[in-house]
Design a protein around this motif. Structure first.
Motif, PDB file in Angstrom:
ATOM      1  N   ASP A 450       1.211   7.394  -0.374  1.00  0.00           N
ATOM      2  CA  ASP A 450       0.835   6.619   0.801  1.00  0.00           C
ATOM      3  C   ASP A 450       0.112   7.531   1.768  1.00  0.00           C
ATOM      4  OD1 ASP A 450       2.196   4.179  -0.003  1.00  0.00           O
ATOM      5  OD2 ASP A 450       4.062   5.259   0.415  1.00  0.00           O
ATOM      6  N   VAL A 451      -0.886   6.998   2.462  1.00  0.00           N
ATOM      7  CA  VAL A 451      -1.662   7.754   3.432  1.00  0.00           C
ATOM      8  C   VAL A 451      -1.653   7.002   4.758  1.00  0.00           C
ATOM      9  CG1 VAL A 451      -3.983   8.540   4.045  1.00  0.00           C
ATOM     10  CG2 VAL A 451      -3.135   8.861   1.716  1.00  0.00           C
ATOM     11  N   LEU A 452      -1.437   7.732   5.842  1.00  0.00           N
ATOM     12  CA  LEU A 452      -1.427   7.141   7.184  1.00  0.00           C
ATOM     13  C   LEU A 452      -2.335   7.958   8.092  1.00  0.00           C
ATOM     14  CD1 LEU A 452      -0.219   5.214   9.360  1.00  0.00           C
ATOM     15  CD2 LEU A 452       1.578   6.942   9.696  1.00  0.00           C
ATOM     16  N   TYR A 480      -6.801  13.007  16.214  1.00  0.00           N
ATOM     17  CA  TYR A 480      -6.345  12.218  15.071  1.00  0.00           C
ATOM     18  C   TYR A 480      -5.704  13.139  14.047  1.00  0.00           C
ATOM     19  CZ  TYR A 480     -10.589  13.626  12.495  1.00  0.00           C
ATOM     20  OH  TYR A 480     -11.573  14.334  11.863  1.00  0.00           O
ATOM     21  N   ARG A 481      -4.897  12.563  13.168  1.00  0.00           N
ATOM     22  CA  ARG A 481      -4.240  13.320  12.105  1.00  0.00           C
ATOM     23  C   ARG A 481      -3.998  12.399  10.928  1.00  0.00           C
ATOM     24  NH1 ARG A 481       1.989  13.957  14.478  1.00  0.00           N
ATOM     25  NH2 ARG A 481       2.622  11.778  14.079  1.00  0.00           N
ATOM     26  N   ALA A 482      -3.622  12.969   9.794  1.00  0.00           N
ATOM     27  CA  ALA A 482      -3.329  12.195   8.586  1.00  0.00           C
ATOM     28  C   ALA A 482      -2.015  12.680   7.990  1.00  0.00           C
ATOM     29  CB  ALA A 482      -4.456  12.329   7.564  1.00  0.00           C
ATOM     30  N   THR A 483      -1.270  11.748   7.422  1.00  0.00           N
ATOM     31  CA  THR A 483      -0.016  12.052   6.737  1.00  0.00           C
ATOM     32  C   THR A 483      -0.113  11.568   5.296  1.00  0.00           C
ATOM     33  OG1 THR A 483       1.258  11.790   8.773  1.00  0.00           O
ATOM     34  CG2 THR A 483       2.486  11.707   6.705  1.00  0.00           C
ATOM     35  N   VAL A 484       0.263  12.427   4.355  1.00  0.00           N
ATOM     36  CA  VAL A 484       0.276  12.071   2.937  1.00  0.00           C
ATOM     37  C   VAL A 484       1.723  12.078   2.463  1.00  0.00           C
ATOM     38  CG1 VAL A 484      -0.437  12.740   0.613  1.00  0.00           C
ATOM     39  CG2 VAL A 484      -2.016  13.020   2.533  1.00  0.00           C
ATOM     40  N   ASN A 485       2.157  10.963   1.914  1.00  0.00           N
ATOM     41  CA  ASN A 485       3.493  10.837   1.328  1.00  0.00           C
ATOM     42  C   ASN A 485       3.333  10.803  -0.182  1.00  0.00           C
ATOM     43  OD1 ASN A 485       6.078  10.217   0.539  1.00  0.00           O
ATOM     44  ND2 ASN A 485       6.051   8.130   1.339  1.00  0.00           N
ATOM     45  N   ASN A 486       3.735  11.894  -0.830  1.00  0.00           N
ATOM     46  CA  ASN A 486       3.605  12.015  -2.280  1.00  0.00           C
ATOM     47  C   ASN A 486       4.838  11.397  -2.933  1.00  0.00           C
ATOM     48  OD1 ASN A 486       3.220  12.714  -4.935  1.00  0.00           O
ATOM     49  ND2 ASN A 486       3.194  14.928  -4.600  1.00  0.00           N
ATOM     50  N   THR A 490       4.682  14.732  -9.443  1.00  0.00           N
ATOM     51  CA  THR A 490       3.917  15.969  -9.653  1.00  0.00           C
ATOM     52  C   THR A 490       3.280  16.408  -8.343  1.00  0.00           C
ATOM     53  OG1 THR A 490       1.912  14.732 -10.235  1.00  0.00           O
ATOM     54  CG2 THR A 490       3.394  15.339 -12.038  1.00  0.00           C
ATOM     55  N   PRO A 491       2.995  17.703  -8.196  1.00  0.00           N
ATOM     56  CA  PRO A 491       2.292  18.164  -6.989  1.00  0.00           C
ATOM     57  C   PRO A 491       0.888  17.562  -6.920  1.00  0.00           C
ATOM     58  CG  PRO A 491       3.274  20.013  -8.176  1.00  0.00           C
ATOM     59  CD  PRO A 491       3.356  18.827  -9.085  1.00  0.00           C
ATOM     60  N   LEU A 492       0.427  17.284  -5.713  1.00  0.00           N
ATOM     61  CA  LEU A 492      -0.918  16.786  -5.477  1.00  0.00           C
ATOM     62  C   LEU A 492      -1.582  17.662  -4.409  1.00  0.00           C
ATOM     63  CD1 LEU A 492      -0.183  12.949  -5.357  1.00  0.00           C
ATOM     64  CD2 LEU A 492      -1.191  14.219  -7.257  1.00  0.00           C
ATOM     65  N   TYR A 493      -2.903  17.554  -4.316  1.00  0.00           N
ATOM     66  CA  TYR A 493      -3.671  18.332  -3.352  1.00  0.00           C
ATOM     67  C   TYR A 493      -4.538  17.377  -2.535  1.00  0.00           C
ATOM     68  CZ  TYR A 493      -2.220  22.146  -6.359  1.00  0.00           C
ATOM     69  OH  TYR A 493      -1.462  23.024  -7.077  1.00  0.00           O
ATOM     70  N   PHE A 494      -4.673  17.654  -1.243  1.00  0.00           N
ATOM     71  CA  PHE A 494      -5.511  16.760  -0.454  1.00  0.00           C
ATOM     72  C   PHE A 494      -6.366  17.548   0.531  1.00  0.00           C
ATOM     73  CE2 PHE A 494      -1.721  16.961   2.248  1.00  0.00           C
ATOM     74  CZ  PHE A 494      -2.256  17.024   3.525  1.00  0.00           C
ATOM     75  N   TRP A 495      -7.461  16.925   0.905  1.00  0.00           N
ATOM     76  CA  TRP A 495      -8.455  17.469   1.832  1.00  0.00           C
ATOM     77  C   TRP A 495      -8.813  16.381   2.837  1.00  0.00           C
ATOM     78  CZ3 TRP A 495      -8.313  17.380  -3.319  1.00  0.00           C
ATOM     79  CH2 TRP A 495      -8.364  18.583  -4.039  1.00  0.00           C
ATOM     80  N   VAL A 496      -9.195  16.772   4.041  1.00  0.00           N
ATOM     81  CA  VAL A 496      -9.765  15.841   5.016  1.00  0.00           C
ATOM     82  C   VAL A 496     -11.198  16.275   5.277  1.00  0.00           C
ATOM     83  CG1 VAL A 496      -9.636  14.895   7.337  1.00  0.00           C
ATOM     84  CG2 VAL A 496      -7.534  15.343   6.069  1.00  0.00           C
ATOM     85  N   ARG A 524       3.408  15.400   4.016  1.00  0.00           N
ATOM     86  CA  ARG A 524       2.714  16.520   4.634  1.00  0.00           C
ATOM     87  C   ARG A 524       1.740  15.982   5.660  1.00  0.00           C
ATOM     88  NH1 ARG A 524       0.657  22.200   2.136  1.00  0.00           N
ATOM     89  NH2 ARG A 524       0.377  23.196   4.147  1.00  0.00           N
ATOM     90  N   VAL A 525       1.733  16.581   6.837  1.00  0.00           N
ATOM     91  CA  VAL A 525       0.924  16.110   7.960  1.00  0.00           C
ATOM     92  C   VAL A 525      -0.128  17.164   8.281  1.00  0.00           C
ATOM     93  CG1 VAL A 525       0.962  15.224  10.326  1.00  0.00           C
ATOM     94  CG2 VAL A 525       2.964  14.920   8.847  1.00  0.00           C
ATOM     95  N   THR A 526      -1.366  16.735   8.501  1.00  0.00           N
ATOM     96  CA  THR A 526      -2.425  17.671   8.861  1.00  0.00           C
ATOM     97  C   THR A 526      -2.302  18.072  10.326  1.00  0.00           C
ATOM     98  OG1 THR A 526      -3.989  15.957   9.539  1.00  0.00           O
ATOM     99  CG2 THR A 526      -3.985  16.584   7.221  1.00  0.00           C
TER     100      THR A 526
END
Length: 620
Positions: A450-452, A480-486, A490-496, A524-526
């Motif tokens: 999920d992404v917020l 602004y910020r983004a939160t990723v709920n994995n 498995t581990p995931l990677y994200f970029w903004v 994880r929150v940016t």
């Protein structure tokens, strides 16, 4: 040319002093005359502070400056720090770690005098990192350490005094680090009987020696260093931040085409993640291979290729060996891609249309430039144009789709047709990145997450509010910020990635160029990012502001999506109080060989907002 060289040989490390001596010799060969070496008792916490204060007092405008550190690094209790030799004397009221915020403040003070600053850190930034079994044999020493726990109150208070939420970062600093923020750095015995040495320092020094007298920028050197360390089977990933397109220890930044990763799998060359970089079938690229001898570092040979097909997000290339000289054809048949190889996009089919509303010699010169451009084309139909170039009162200007000037009329980009074409190319690139979408084929990531996206005002105690994908308004100064709920296993990677109101693109998650790693079943929150109205853009709005969050199944350097000019602008976007060490927009270092053997799967979440020049308070 001045430098401070700090070597804190603590907690089992034995190669730190050799690292410092090697860097002293390399810098002396490069013309540095004022070198302040701090080892043993001079590498205590107060000694490090004193050295950087002395450097600040001695530096003069135009000086080249280097800050180098070899030793342990720590990351705990929300704090990031270097480990001086007196770290073990820390108490609850006297924390002896040298904080990231302190290093940031010291380097910022240097850049107030000279923009030619390079910071080199050969340390691990993750205290007590989990080690791979292969590195526990005694051959490798981890440059991170588990310290007796010290209450962090004093350190947190010191950090709070040094960093304010809206502080800008340090845009002029070239930052070279031995590993990622949460990665590991090692020292080992590189030659029998020679003693231990930092793996990163040894590779960097060797490459600086090999390229002496050649115009090889930091970005290329760091890509080669990454390759060399990977060939040693070390799980360590060097990174480069800031204006890494510069030539070493100078402000000169050669105009270099953008480099894309290149690998070979199942007998075919590929650009991994080529779909994200805008490649598609029948696009033309140039594969570039460095000379394989140390004496010829910096020399390159190139081979043309065409994108034959797209496979799980990768661009699979077609090479006509008949058109390649026999020696190169033999090399292309090899199963190994030489370290430091890369690809360049030469001609892509997504050519953005430009309407030229002008006549005369300037218009003629601009038409010739557009005819040579692989990404731009002239049109006479206004509804197809993404930009309009017109000349009023003898002065050219570029208008966007809404009829707003893209830059102020005094912008240097309007000086001649070639520079104006470069501006149009950047705006077109921003347009392509702005409309990045989920892949529609097998490269789409299949994982539970999920992404917020959220935003709030920069002052006061306003709560974070959720952002809708479309129709939001963001004002100059909003955060602004983004939160990723994995939710996957498995581990995931994200970029903004941000495409700003100026049309420039920037890698917002700038402290982790290869992606933020998020573990299974965690959030994880940016860091908060500030909406920024650049001074070279007329204050006419609304203008489009786009934020992409890309989630992938493997680390990959996506800094190729960022505009070169966006580096300095994005110095205003992140929050240094969160403890990232000298965060910069990452530029210039690409994966020459991807880790592992699987293709890149990804998904994209996007917010399209309207950016307005007034602050929210002024608009009410």
């Amino acid at each position: 040319m001045r430098a401070v060289l700090i070597g804190a040989q603590t907690y089992g490390l034995t190669g730190v002093h050799a690292d410092v001596e090697l860097m002293r010799r390399v810098l002396t060969d490069r013309g540095f005359t004022d070198l302040d070496v701090r080892t043993e008792e001079r590498a205590r916490y107060e000694g490090i502070r004193e050295a950087l204060a002395r450097l600040r007092g001695a530096v003069r405008p135009g000086d080249g400056v280097v800050v180098y550190y070899s030793g342990h690094g720590g990351l705990s209790d929300g704090l990031q720090y270097l480990v001086p030799v007196d770290m073990g004397e820390s108490t609850s009221t006297d924390f002896r770690g040298y904080l990231a915020e302190e290093l940031t403040a010291a380097v910022r003070a240097l850049t107030a005098v000279t923009p030619n600053v390079t910071c080199v850190l050969d340390s691990c930034h993750s205290g007590g990192a989990v080690r791979e079994a292969a590195y526990e044999s005694g051959l490798w020493a981890l440059k991170s350490v588990r310290l007796p726990r010290v209450p962090p109150d004093a350190a947190l208070a010191r950090a709070a005094l040094l960093a304010a939420p809206d502080d800008s970062l340090v845009p002029n600093v070239v930052r070279l680090t031995a590993c990622e923020q949460h990665g590991s750095a090692y020292e080992t015995e590189l030659r029998p009987g020679a003693g231990r040495q930092g793996v990163f320092t040894a590779a960097l020094a060797d490459l600086l020696d090999a390229t002496a007298g050649r115009r090889v920028p930091w970005s290329v050197l760091m890509a080669r260093a990454r390759d060399r360390i990977k060939q040693q089977q070390v799980l360590q990933r060097p990174d480069a931040g800031g204006p890494s397109g510069r030539l070493p220890f100078s402000l000169e930044e050669p105009a270099e085409p953008e480099r894309l990763p290149l690998l070979r799998r199942e007998g075919r060359f590929r650009v991994p993640g080529g779909a994200l970089f805008g490649l598609g079938p029948e696009d033309e690229v140039r594969m570039v291979f460095p000379d394989d001898t140390a004496r010829n570092e910096g020399r390159e040979r190139s081979v043309p290729a065409t994108v034959d097909e797209m496979h799980v997000g990768d661009a699979v290339l077609r090479v006509t060996l008949a058109a390649v000289p026999p020696p190169q054809a033999d090399e292309l048949s090899s199963a190994v891609v030489p370290p430091g190889s890369y690809a360049l996009a030469i001609r892509v089919h997504d050519r953005r249309q430009v309407l030229i509303d002008a006549a005369g010699s300037f218009a003629d010169a601009l038409r010739k430039e557009l005819a040579r451009s692989p990404r731009l084309a002239e049109t006479s139909e206004a509804d197809k144009a993404f930009a309009v170039v017109r000349v009023r009162d003898g002065r050219p200007e570029v208008l966007n789709r809404q009829g707003q000037p893209a830059r102020r009329p005094t912008d240097p980009a309007y000086a001649d047709a070639s520079r104006l074409t470069a501006l149009l190319d950047e705006l077109a690139r921003g347009e392509r990145v702005r409309w990045l979408r989920d892949p529609r084929d097998s490269s789409r990531l299949d994982a539970g997450l999920d992404v917020l996206f959220e935003a709030r005002r920069p002052t006061g105690n306003g709560d974070w509010r959720a952002l809708k994908p479309m129709g939001e308004s963001l004002y100059d100064g909003d955060l602004y910020r983004a939160t990723v709920n994995n939710r996957s296993g498995t581990p995931l990677y994200f970029w903004v990635i941000g495409v700003g109101l100026s049309g420039r693109t920037a890698l917002v998650t700038n402290d982790q160029p290869s992606g933020y790693r998020t573990e299974p079943h965690t959030d994880r929150v940016t860091a908060p990012v500030r909406v920024y109205w650049p001074p070279d853009v007329p204050e006419q709005g609304p203008r489009p502001e786009t934020v992409h969050l890309i989630v992938g199944d493997r680390p990959m350097d996506l800094s190729g999506l960022a505009s070169r000019e966006a580096r300095d602008r994005s110095a205003h976007t992140a929050d240094p109080a969160l403890g990232a060490l000298l965060q910069e927009v990452w530029d210039g270092v690409r994966d020459q060989q991807m880790d592992g053997g699987e293709e890149f799967h990804y998904r994209v979440w996007t917010v399209h907002a309207d950016a307005l020049p007034r602050t929210r308070e002024a608009s009410t």
